[in-house]
Design a protein around this motif. Structure first.
Motif, PDB file in Angstrom:
ATOM      1  N   LEU A  83       0.447  -0.998  -0.088  1.00 34.17           N
ATOM      2  CA  LEU A  83      -0.224   0.300  -0.056  1.00 34.17           C
ATOM      3  C   LEU A  83       1.159   1.098  -0.281  1.00 34.17           C
ATOM      4  O   LEU A  83       0.500   2.130  -0.492  1.00 34.17           O
ATOM      5  N   ALA A  84       1.857   1.287   1.035  1.00 33.73           N
ATOM      6  CA  ALA A  84       2.620   2.697   0.408  1.00 33.73           C
ATOM      7  C   ALA A  84       3.658   3.069  -0.517  1.00 33.73           C
ATOM      8  O   ALA A  84       3.371   3.496  -1.001  1.00 33.73           O
ATOM      9  N   VAL A  85       3.777   1.470  -1.454  1.00 34.05           N
ATOM     10  CA  VAL A  85       4.678   1.917  -3.000  1.00 34.05           C
ATOM     11  C   VAL A  85       3.359   2.485  -3.409  1.00 34.05           C
ATOM     12  O   VAL A  85       3.561   2.940  -4.243  1.00 34.05           O
ATOM     13  N   ILE A  86       1.723   1.767  -3.224  1.00 35.69           N
ATOM     14  CA  ILE A  86       1.265   2.329  -4.235  1.00 35.69           C
ATOM     15  C   ILE A  86       0.738   4.200  -4.172  1.00 35.69           C
ATOM     16  O   ILE A  86       0.803   4.566  -4.910  1.00 35.69           O
ATOM     17  N   ILE A  87       0.979   4.465  -3.273  1.00 32.43           N
ATOM     18  CA  ILE A  87       1.232   6.053  -2.677  1.00 32.43           C
ATOM     19  C   ILE A  87       1.903   6.054  -2.769  1.00 32.43           C
ATOM     20  O   ILE A  87       1.333   7.617  -3.704  1.00 32.43           O
ATOM     21  N   ILE A  88       3.421   6.277  -2.599  1.00 36.17           N
ATOM     22  CA  ILE A  88       4.439   6.372  -3.351  1.00 36.17           C
ATOM     23  C   ILE A  88       3.931   7.094  -4.852  1.00 36.17           C
ATOM     24  O   ILE A  88       4.900   7.699  -5.783  1.00 36.17           O
ATOM     25  N   ALA A  89       4.027   5.833  -5.823  1.00 34.34           N
ATOM     26  CA  ALA A  89       3.478   5.434  -7.085  1.00 34.34           C
ATOM     27  C   ALA A  89       2.070   7.092  -7.469  1.00 34.34           C
ATOM     28  O   ALA A  89       2.629   7.404  -8.632  1.00 34.34           O
ATOM     29  N   LEU A  90       1.542   6.862  -6.861  1.00 31.78           N
ATOM     30  CA  LEU A  90       0.390   7.783  -6.926  1.00 31.78           C
ATOM     31  C   LEU A  90       0.860   9.363  -6.870  1.00 31.78           C
ATOM     32  O   LEU A  90       0.686  10.093  -7.812  1.00 31.78           O
ATOM     33  N   ALA A  91       1.194   9.298  -5.677  1.00 26.81           N
ATOM     34  CA  ALA A  91       2.155  10.707  -4.879  1.00 26.81           C
ATOM     35  C   ALA A  91       3.210  11.524  -5.697  1.00 26.81           C
ATOM     36  O   ALA A  91       3.728  12.779  -6.316  1.00 26.81           O
ATOM     37  N   LYS A  92       4.193  10.524  -5.915  1.00 24.45           N
ATOM     38  CA  LYS A  92       6.026  10.557  -6.467  1.00 24.45           C
ATOM     39  C   LYS A  92       6.463   9.323  -7.280  1.00 24.45           C
ATOM     40  O   LYS A  92       7.132   8.898  -7.074  1.00 24.45           O
ATOM     41  N   PRO A  93       6.015   9.665  -8.186  1.00 18.78           N
ATOM     42  CA  PRO A  93       6.582   8.690  -9.669  1.00 18.78           C
ATOM     43  C   PRO A  93       7.860   8.205 -10.172  1.00 18.78           C
ATOM     44  O   PRO A  93       8.483   7.242  -9.926  1.00 18.78           O
ATOM     45  N   ASP A  94       8.183   9.913  -9.963  1.00 17.14           N
ATOM     46  CA  ASP A  94       9.646   9.454 -10.181  1.00 17.14           C
ATOM     47  C   ASP A  94      10.898   8.550  -9.144  1.00 17.14           C
ATOM     48  O   ASP A  94      11.485   8.193  -9.641  1.00 17.14           O
ATOM     49  N   LEU A  95       9.551   8.293  -8.118  1.00 18.45           N
ATOM     50  CA  LEU A  95      10.615   8.023  -6.910  1.00 18.45           C
ATOM     51  C   LEU A  95      11.028   6.608  -7.566  1.00 18.45           C
ATOM     52  O   LEU A  95      11.472   6.056  -6.649  1.00 18.45           O
ATOM     53  N   LEU A  96      10.357   6.096  -8.234  1.00 17.35           N
ATOM     54  CA  LEU A  96       9.967   4.377  -8.552  1.00 17.35           C
ATOM     55  C   LEU A  96      10.574   3.992  -9.631  1.00 17.35           C
ATOM     56  O   LEU A  96      10.269   4.998 -10.883  1.00 17.35           O
ATOM     57  N   ASN A  97      11.350   3.132 -10.055  1.00 23.34           N
ATOM     58  CA  ASN A  97      12.207   3.093 -11.103  1.00 23.34           C
ATOM     59  C   ASN A  97      11.403   2.420 -12.204  1.00 23.34           C
ATOM     60  O   ASN A  97      10.759   2.899 -13.693  1.00 23.34           O
ATOM     61  N   SER A  98      10.616   1.275 -12.156  1.00 21.44           N
ATOM     62  CA  SER A  98      10.367   0.598 -12.876  1.00 21.44           C
ATOM     63  C   SER A  98       8.889   0.143 -12.636  1.00 21.44           C
ATOM     64  O   SER A  98       7.953  -0.649 -13.467  1.00 21.44           O
ATOM     65  N   THR A  99       8.305   0.597 -11.821  1.00 18.82           N
ATOM     66  CA  THR A  99       6.662   0.574 -11.079  1.00 18.82           C
ATOM     67  C   THR A  99       5.775   1.279 -12.195  1.00 18.82           C
ATOM     68  O   THR A  99       6.028   2.854 -11.948  1.00 18.82           O
ATOM     69  N   VAL A 100       4.545   0.750 -12.003  1.00 19.87           N
ATOM     70  CA  VAL A 100       3.244   1.102 -13.473  1.00 19.87           C
ATOM     71  C   VAL A 100       1.841   0.771 -12.984  1.00 19.87           C
ATOM     72  O   VAL A 100       2.049  -1.445 -12.771  1.00 19.87           O
ATOM     73  N   LEU A 101       1.777   1.853 -11.857  1.00 20.35           N
ATOM     74  CA  LEU A 101       0.422   1.103 -11.324  1.00 20.35           C
ATOM     75  C   LEU A 101      -0.496   1.410 -12.406  1.00 20.35           C
ATOM     76  O   LEU A 101      -1.228   1.858 -13.311  1.00 20.35           O
ATOM     77  N   THR A 102      -1.432  -0.239 -12.712  1.00 18.17           N
ATOM     78  CA  THR A 102      -2.619  -0.764 -13.178  1.00 18.17           C
ATOM     79  C   THR A 102      -2.943  -1.608 -12.295  1.00 18.17           C
ATOM     80  O   THR A 102      -3.648  -1.856 -11.261  1.00 18.17           O
ATOM     81  N   GLN A 103      -4.837  -2.120 -12.268  1.00 15.61           N
ATOM     82  CA  GLN A 103      -5.246  -2.096 -10.869  1.00 15.61           C
ATOM     83  C   GLN A 103      -5.266  -3.282 -11.000  1.00 15.61           C
ATOM     84  O   GLN A 103      -5.329  -4.315 -10.420  1.00 15.61           O
TER      85      GLN A 103
END
Length: 345
Positions: A83-103
């Motif tokens: 859940l923390a990774v999902i929140i980071i991906a929504l708020a600051k996606p540039d902090l994560l390298n290859s994480t793309v959020l999809t359902q």
């Protein structure tokens, strides 16, 4: 067993060192990871898991009890950090390298089903969760085998896992899910279950030997580097991990303050394993290419100590309360009182 808890911490710490080394490798364009052997910490975990699950599971308790205990151990912290990774991906996606959020990515990650990312890695959103996907797969197989064969679960589960690995040799280039669930790394769970059968059936093994423990642990890295010269893939780390686990099974520890502290760190090893990439990475970003070796060493030591402290806090504040809640005995439904008459109507 205290020795195995100490080993759990050592294995998690090996993985921490590996990711410190990979960060240094990227930052300073090193040709090799200075802590490359640390990757074998994952292999130790898999061998340990095979041993511990087969050693501690009581098939008489049933599949649901087994599943509840595994869920209580693994799920709460993993879901929280996902859940923390999902929140980071929504708020600051540039902090994560290859994480793309999809359902689909979110659903599969919460269900411990990995998927192939854009960089080719087969992982969930919480990238180290790939090992937990293997763990949950192993738990499912072992639990069903225990349901089907009781005390013979280790033998049946070993046969199932070896069959899957055999399928991989027949079709190594299948889709991502096929390659993941037939990976040769499954053999390490089999090694752990095999060690448990030997350990449980051998008084000599259970009585311990400090000399054999030391010899086994010293031989482990020698065997690893020797096997790496002639044997491919999973074989060298599997041999290394099995020898380390054998050494710790022979090792009968005295419960000194140091050992008790290491046992506590072993209790927190799951938190340490999952959280460390996200606490080590900020320190890596602070390093400049012209920083002195001493400054790099001090900064990384501080980051590692900080990471261990966070893992202990997560263990005390998240893992233990969640396990107590999920494993708390449920009150049995009260049956309606039945009046007993001593005479006839």
């Amino acid at each position: 067993m205290p020795s195995l808890q100490v080993l759990r911490f050592a294995a998690a710490f090996f993985v921490v060192l590996f990711h410190v080394g990979s960060g240094l490798q990227i930052q300073y364009q090193l040709t090799t990871n200075p802590f490359g052997l640390g990757a074998a910490g994952v292999d130790i975990f898999f061998v340990l898991s095979g041993f511990i699950i087969s050693y501690t599971t009581n098939p008489a308790r049933g599949f649901l009890d087994f599943a509840r205990r595994r869920v209580a151990r693994v799920v709460p912290l993993y879901w929280l950090l996902t859940l923390a990774v999902i929140i980071i991906a929504l708020a600051k996606p540039d902090l994560l390298n290859s994480t793309v959020l999809t359902q689909q990515a979110i659903i599969r990650s919460f269900l411990f089903v990995p998927y192939e990312k854009s960089n080719g890695a087969i992982q969930p959103l919480l990238f180290l969760g790939w090992t937990l996907c293997y763990e949950m797969f192993f738990y499912l197989i072992y639990g069903l085998c225990a349901l089907a064969s009781g005390r013979g679960a280790s033998w049946l589960a070993s046969g199932v896992l070896l069959f899957l690995v055999g399928l991989n040799s027949l079709w190594p280039d299948g889709p991502a899910e096929w390659r993941f669930y037939t990976s040769p790394i499954l053999v390490e769970f089999v090694l752990g279950m095999g060690l448990q059968e030997i350990f449980s059936g051998s008084d000599y093994f259970r009585n311990g030997s400090q000399l054999l423990a030391l010899m086994s642990i010293i031989c482990a890295p020698i065997a690893y580097f020797t096997a790496s010269l002639v044997l491919p893939g999973i074989v060298p780390p599997a041999i290394f991990s099995a020898l380390v686990v054998i050494g710790c099974l022979f090792w009968k520890v005295q419960k000194t303050r140091l050992i008790l502290a290491l046992v506590l760190l072993g209790d927190a090893s799951y938190s340490l394993y999952l959280v460390h990439p996200y606490t080590i990475q900020p320190a890596m970003k602070l390093l400049s290419k012209d920083a002195s070796l001493g400054l790099v060493f001090l900064l990384l030591c501080a980051a590692v100590i900080w990471t261990v402290a966070i893992s202990l806090a997560l263990y005390q504040l998240v893992e233990r309360p969640a396990q107590r809640f999920l494993l708390k005995p449920r009150p049995k439904a009260l049956l309606p009182a039945v009046e007993v008459s001593s005479g006839s109507d």
